[in-house]
Enzyme design. Structure first.
Site: not given
Length: 356
Positions: A71, A151
């Site tokens: 990300g 995550d």
């Protein structure tokens, strides 16, 4: 069959008959995923889910070096430094909902995991129905090195890897090549990179998961031998321990050269990240649905962004690039049960909810 470009920009969308191809198009950033990209992909997938003209989805990355390296953590760093809670809350909520949308998608989603696949790239690919690696694939969740944790529901997958190989990958950030990614349940098939260009035409009139698999199987070839399956004995012995301290002790006592290297790697990681990662992956094994992992990941993410190690880890790795983070606490013994526990507390009105 001719290709029709439906959309350009950071997300390129093309139509090949009934196939819709989404290409992550930030090659200069190894296709790191921004909030706007996640919003765009979510809208596209929701639109196509009930469209009878759409048979399957293909996800890939531009530039030939990466599917997606993660990300946009620089944006998250800047927000954290500025005390902006809204961007991290919105980014992770949007990203996690997108990943679950892919996991539950009614049509085949084929992820081409060519090149670097890390962090958010694993979120997009590991939950897809058909996951393709090549001889150039390098799959990893290296977040413990930046004061964060694996995550995007990755621990749900890694917790179910053979033995404790998933724990090893989560606590070291080790890169998995094609065979290792398949062994650990992060990918399904190996297809040579030179043949990826043939896939859109081959999938243009694809309908249904079995049809997609049959077409992809025709391109599949055995991957070069990996290293993780052969290392199972020491990995399981060391990473099967109940605490990070015990894992470190077992690694220190091992005669294996790879175990020593893993220990050296872990000693550079955030001690807090190591402990929350171990708790996250062990609890993920008990979850019946992937949504539970994303709900837990969201709690931990919001706790991390408010902590010292997340900002410090990104500073050292991405901003100043001195590779010398000053962790707080800087020892495993200093990471108390209360510090770990506060990362897992409910976040009240911010709790993620998923439609069934």
């Amino acid at each position: 069959m001719t290709e029709e470009v439906l959309q350009d920009g950071d997300v390129v969308v093309r139509a090949h008959g009934a196939l819709r191809r989404i290409t992550l198009n930030r090659p200069q950033a190894l296709n790191a995923i921004t909030l706007d990209m996640a919003v765009t992909m979510s809208a596209l997938l929701r639109t196509w889910a009930d469209d009878p003209a759409v048979g399957a989805i293909l996800l890939d990355g531009a530039g030939g070096r990466a599917f997606a390296a993660g990300g946009d953590i620089r944006a998250l760093y800047d927000a954290a430094k500025a005390g902006d809670k809204k961007l991290p809350e919105e980014f992770w909520a949007t990203e996690y909902h997108l990943d679950v949308l892919i996991a539950r998608y009614p049509k085949p989603v084929i992820a081409l995991m060519d090149g670097v696949v890390m962090g958010g790239g694993v979120g997009l690919s590991a939950h897809a129905s058909h996951r393709i690696v090549t001889e150039r694939s390098s799959v990893a969740m290296p977040e413990v090195a930046i004061g964060y944790f694996p995550d995007v529901g990755a621990c749900f997958v890694l917790a179910r890897a053979p033995g404790f190989t998933g724990t090893y990958l989560a606590l070291t950030g080790a890169r998995a090549a094609a065979a290792d990614a398949i062994t650990c349940g992060l990918a399904d098939l190996h297809i040579p990179a030179a043949r990826l260009g043939e896939l859109p035409a081959a999938l243009a009139d694809c309908r249904g998961h079995h049809d997609a698999k049959a077409r992809l199987d025709k391109f599949s070839q055995p991957a070069a031998a990996g290293r993780i399956a052969a290392a199972r004995s020491w990995i399981d012995r060391c990473y099967g321990a109940d605490t990070v301290e015990e894992i470190v002790e077992r690694l220190a006592q091992s005669d294996e050269e790879e175990a020593s290297a893993a220990l050296d790697t872990m000693r550079k990681m955030s001690p807090t990240s190591l402990k929350i990662t171990l708790r996250n992956i062990r609890s993920a094994l008990s979850f019946k649905e992937v949504e539970q992992s994303f709900q837990q990941d969201y709690r931990v993410s919001l706790a991390c962004v408010a902590e010292h190690d997340f900002i410090e880890g990104i500073r050292a790795a991405i901003v100043d690039k001195d590779r010398n983070p000053a962790w707080r606490p800087d020892t495993l013994e200093g990471v108390t049960p209360d510090i770990v526990e506060r990362h897992f507390r409910p976040v009240d009105s911010l709790e993620l909810k998923f439609e069934k």
